[in-house]
Scaffold this active site. Structure first.
Site, PDB file in Angstrom:
ATOM      1  N   SER A  62      45.758  74.956  48.656  1.00 12.02           N
ATOM      2  CA  SER A  62      46.952  75.387  48.662  1.00 12.02           C
ATOM      3  C   SER A  62      47.726  73.167  47.961  1.00 12.02           C
ATOM      4  O   SER A  62      48.812  73.374  48.318  1.00 12.02           O
ATOM      5  CB  SER A  62      47.759  75.119  50.772  1.00 12.02           C
ATOM      6  OG  SER A  62      46.870  73.729  51.127  1.00 12.02           O
ATOM      7  N   ASP A  64      54.138  69.153  56.595  1.00  7.74           N
ATOM      8  CA  ASP A  64      53.571  69.520  57.447  1.00  7.74           C
ATOM      9  C   ASP A  64      52.881  69.367  58.635  1.00  7.74           C
ATOM     10  O   ASP A  64      52.434  67.829  57.978  1.00  7.74           O
ATOM     11  CB  ASP A  64      53.517  71.875  57.179  1.00  7.74           C
ATOM     12  CG  ASP A  64      52.322  71.457  56.382  1.00  7.74           C
ATOM     13  OD1 ASP A  64      51.678  70.955  56.124  1.00  7.74           O
ATOM     14  OD2 ASP A  64      52.463  72.712  55.327  1.00  7.74           O
ATOM     15  N   HIS A 120      49.969  69.417  55.205  1.00  5.20           N
ATOM     16  CA  HIS A 120      50.409  68.545  53.266  1.00  5.20           C
ATOM     17  C   HIS A 120      50.474  67.669  53.629  1.00  5.20           C
ATOM     18  O   HIS A 120      52.291  68.276  54.509  1.00  5.20           O
ATOM     19  CB  HIS A 120      50.652  69.903  53.216  1.00  5.20           C
ATOM     20  CG  HIS A 120      50.279  71.007  52.917  1.00  5.20           C
ATOM     21  ND1 HIS A 120      49.930  72.252  54.079  1.00  5.20           N
ATOM     22  CD2 HIS A 120      48.648  71.903  52.102  1.00  5.20           C
ATOM     23  CE1 HIS A 120      49.402  73.301  53.808  1.00  5.20           C
ATOM     24  NE2 HIS A 120      48.565  73.098  53.011  1.00  5.20           N
TER      25      HIS A 120
END
Length: 352
Positions: free
Chosen positions: A42, A328, A331
């Site tokens: 990610s 978040d 990340h």
């Protein structure tokens, strides 16, 4: 024989160093490449998971609120990722599109794409938990990419593009946090050092495959300070501070990546660079004033301690994400990614 004017020589050296540093910072100094090919999780997925049947997605608000057009793209941040800033600094484009993006134009293939998939890792088992693209699948898509690119610009030019491209590889965190410590599958089979070695061997095999497919320049990203992720602090740390055990694992794993990068560089006769993400993030967390940050222990989304991916959907956000290290609970913010990218570009320019 005339005495050499040491002051004059020193002045010239300082002028050259200052000039090079200025060009790197301004983006004027670039490496001879026209494409970035990106693999991993990610941290570098620009939207491939949008096309998968998985809960590991970020193609909804509040993700992407600071991206071009202020809309979610599948990137797990409020804006651009480090790879987006890197490709811009190298004068190629202003972002790296996802290979599976249905709106991807043939012309964009020339500048590179991301094959990365959120929740993936070097361990194939890691990808199976969330039904995302494993590394072997990402490499399969690399072969598809070469075919599509060849159809667009010709096979010879396509091979040249791949040969001159910079292959960015960023993974490992999900292998430890999700696979080893959360799911506990690998922890029953390996000690931490053994699992590190297993991941390093897997990483090495993937890079060898990339080399066989034409890759000659590689940028390998290390693991971040995993113990400082907001979700780890909230769930595991007893005092709310960074969890040293996970950070020690990240440092140990990174040292093995550095050693393997050196080995592969000699073995494959390629150019390779290790990109350190651990220290930029760690320093930003522990010396926030230096970077203009105010919040280093929580994310900007929701409570900042638990929300990521689907759990962050529709959540309210902080007023100014530029003051946050994390977007978040897992990340980084676009601002933190920019700091990471600036460090990476300097290393890329010198090594590749």
């Amino acid at each position: 024989m005339k005495m050499i004017n040491l002051k004059f020589i020193l002045a010239i050296v300082l002028l050259v160093v200052s000039s090079n540093a200025s060009m790197i910072n301004s983006g004027e100094m670039t490496v001879n490449t026209t494409a970035l090919l990106v693999f991993g999780d990610s941290t570098v997925d620009s939207g491939n998971n949008n096309r998968l049947i998985t809960s590991s997605k970020a193609n909804f608000s509040p993700y992407g609120q600071n991206f071009f057009g202020h809309h979610p793209t599948g990137r797990f941040s409020n804006g651009r990722l480090a790879t987006d800033f890197i490709v811009e600094a190298l004068g190629i484009s202003n972002n790296v599109p996802a290979f599976l993006d249905p709106s991807l134009m043939p012309e964009q293939l020339r500048h590179g794409v991301s094959f990365a998939s959120a929740s993936s890792g070097y361990d194939e088992m890691t990808a199976t938990f969330s039904n995302v693209l494993s590394f072997p699948k990402q490499l399969e898509y690399l072969m598809h990419y070469k075919i599509h690119l060849g159809n667009h610009i010709g096979k010879k030019k396509a091979e040249e593009t791949v040969r001159n491209a910079i292959f960015v590889v960023s993974a490992g965190t999900n292998d430890f946090i999700a696979n080893y410590y959360l799911e506990l599958n690998r922890s029953t089979q390996f000690t931490v050092p053994q699992y590190e070695n297993y991941l390093i061997k897997s990483m090495s095999n993937y890079i060898k495959t990339m080399h066989r497919l034409g890759g000659s320049r590689f940028a390998i990203v290390g693991a971040p300070p995993m113990g400082c992720l907001p979700v780890v602090r909230a769930l595991i740390s007893t005092d709310g501070q960074c969890f040293d055990k996970y950070n020690d694992v990240a440092k140990s794993f990174n040292s093995k990546i550095v050693a393997q990068v050196s080995t592969l560089e000699k073995l494959l006769h390629v150019k390779m660079v290790y990109l350190d993400i651990y220290h930029p993030v760690f320093e930003a967390i522990h010396n926030p004033i230096k970077f203009g940050f105010k919040e280093t222990s929580k994310g900007c989304v929701g409570s900042g301690t638990m929300e990521a991916g689907e759990a962050a959907k529709g959540m309210k956000t902080c007023k100014d994400p530029t003051k946050y290290v994390f977007w978040d609970a897992v990340h980084p913010t676009e601002r933190m990614y920019k700091i990471i990218a600036d460090e990476a570009v300097r290393d890329i320019v010198v090594k590749l």
